[in-house]
Design a protein around this motif. Structure first.
Motif, PDB file in Angstrom:
ATOM      1  N   LYS A  85     -10.427   7.782   2.367  1.00 37.01           N
ATOM      2  CA  LYS A  85     -11.449   8.690   1.830  1.00 37.01           C
ATOM      3  C   LYS A  85     -12.745   7.916   1.542  1.00 37.01           C
ATOM      4  CE  LYS A  85     -11.943  12.241  -1.772  1.00 37.01           C
ATOM      5  NZ  LYS A  85     -12.829  11.684  -2.806  1.00 37.01           N
ATOM      6  N   ASN A  86     -12.580   6.743   0.953  1.00 35.52           N
ATOM      7  CA  ASN A  86     -13.730   5.899   0.637  1.00 35.52           C
ATOM      8  C   ASN A  86     -14.533   5.579   1.906  1.00 35.52           C
ATOM      9  OD1 ASN A  86     -15.483   4.062  -0.453  1.00 35.52           O
ATOM     10  ND2 ASN A  86     -13.923   2.855  -1.503  1.00 35.52           N
TER      11      ASN A  86
ATOM     12  N   TYR B  99       0.829  -1.211   0.000  1.00 35.49           N
ATOM     13  CA  TYR B  99       0.000   0.000   0.000  1.00 35.49           C
ATOM     14  C   TYR B  99       0.863   1.260   0.000  1.00 35.49           C
ATOM     15  CZ  TYR B  99      -3.940  -3.065   1.020  1.00 35.49           C
ATOM     16  OH  TYR B  99      -4.901  -4.031   0.938  1.00 35.49           O
ATOM     17  N   THR B 100       0.762   2.044  -1.066  1.00 35.00           N
ATOM     18  CA  THR B 100       1.447   3.337  -1.090  1.00 35.00           C
ATOM     19  C   THR B 100       0.622   4.330  -0.263  1.00 35.00           C
ATOM     20  OG1 THR B 100       0.179   4.049  -3.005  1.00 35.00           O
ATOM     21  CG2 THR B 100       2.303   2.949  -3.438  1.00 35.00           C
ATOM     22  N   GLN B 101       1.226   5.474   0.062  1.00 36.21           N
ATOM     23  CA  GLN B 101       0.526   6.523   0.802  1.00 36.21           C
ATOM     24  C   GLN B 101      -0.714   6.975   0.018  1.00 36.21           C
ATOM     25  OE1 GLN B 101      -0.562   8.388   3.815  1.00 36.21           O
ATOM     26  NE2 GLN B 101       1.384   7.296   4.006  1.00 36.21           N
TER      27      GLN B 101
ATOM     28  N   LEU C  80      -3.446   4.424   0.473  1.00 40.98           N
ATOM     29  CA  LEU C  80      -3.999   4.535   1.831  1.00 40.98           C
ATOM     30  C   LEU C  80      -4.959   5.716   1.931  1.00 40.98           C
ATOM     31  CD1 LEU C  80      -0.847   3.836   4.064  1.00 40.98           C
ATOM     32  CD2 LEU C  80      -2.759   2.291   3.639  1.00 40.98           C
ATOM     33  N   GLN C  81      -4.559   6.858   1.331  1.00 36.82           N
ATOM     34  CA  GLN C  81      -5.428   8.045   1.360  1.00 36.82           C
ATOM     35  C   GLN C  81      -6.746   7.772   0.648  1.00 36.82           C
ATOM     36  OE1 GLN C  81      -5.021  10.660   3.163  1.00 36.82           O
ATOM     37  NE2 GLN C  81      -2.924  10.256   3.799  1.00 36.82           N
TER      38      GLN C  81
END
Ligand code: 5GP
Ligand code: ZN
Length: 143
Positions: free
Chosen positions: A135-136, A125-127, A130-131
């Protein structure tokens, strides 16, 4: 309030015997029959709710409000090195009784009978991903 076919409602009612640890107007706590570790306790709301999804905030507040002192009681009684606090929701997660309950599992070492496994996937998982996941979820939290 009480669900006829529910084993935990029967325990609250006294129709099925249990080893009571704590009780107040909203909450009942008793020893889990499986005793995964010594002192393994279940904390349940007296109101029948199936799982965390069905739980009104007030029921959740009253339930969790009692967890610290019950945990401290277990600690004082048996001096565990730690305690796992968990609630299984859905069969895939290990839920077998469909009346909300919090497990308090005192821990006496790594080979004490409880073996949670936590695989780390942080490399996948990249940043940015993850963001996007956060958000979802954030957008689907409704008050
Ligand atoms: P779950 O699997 O739903 O997270 O947890 C249900 C727990 O209820 C299990 O750990 C099981 O041992 C416990 N349990 C099931 N039936 C009874 C019972 O009749 N009496 C007590 N004390 N515990 C029970
Ligand atoms: Zn119930």
């Amino acid at each position: 309030m009480i669900h006829e076919d529910c084993i935990f409602c029967k325990i609250i009612n006294g129709d099925i015997p249990s080893a009571k640890v704590y009780e107040d107007n909203d909450v009942y706590a008793f020893l889990d029959i499986s005793q995964v570790t010594k002192g393994h306790t279940l904390v349940i709301p007296k109101t029948h709710v199936k799982d965390i999804y069905q739980t009104p905030e007030e029921v959740a507040s009253n339930l969790f409000a009692q967890i610290p002192k019950i945990s401290k009681g277990i600690k004082e009684a048996f001096q565990p090195e730690g305690i796992n606090i968990l609630s299984n929701t859905g069969e895939v997660a290990g839920q077998s009784v469909f009346h909300l309950h919090i497990h308090l599992i005192p821990r006496y070492g790594k080979e004490d009978g409880f073996k949670p496994t936590w695989e780390t996937h942080s490399e996948d998982y990249t940043q940015e991903v993850l963001q996007s996941i956060a958000k979802n979820i954030h957008e689907k939290i409704h008050n």
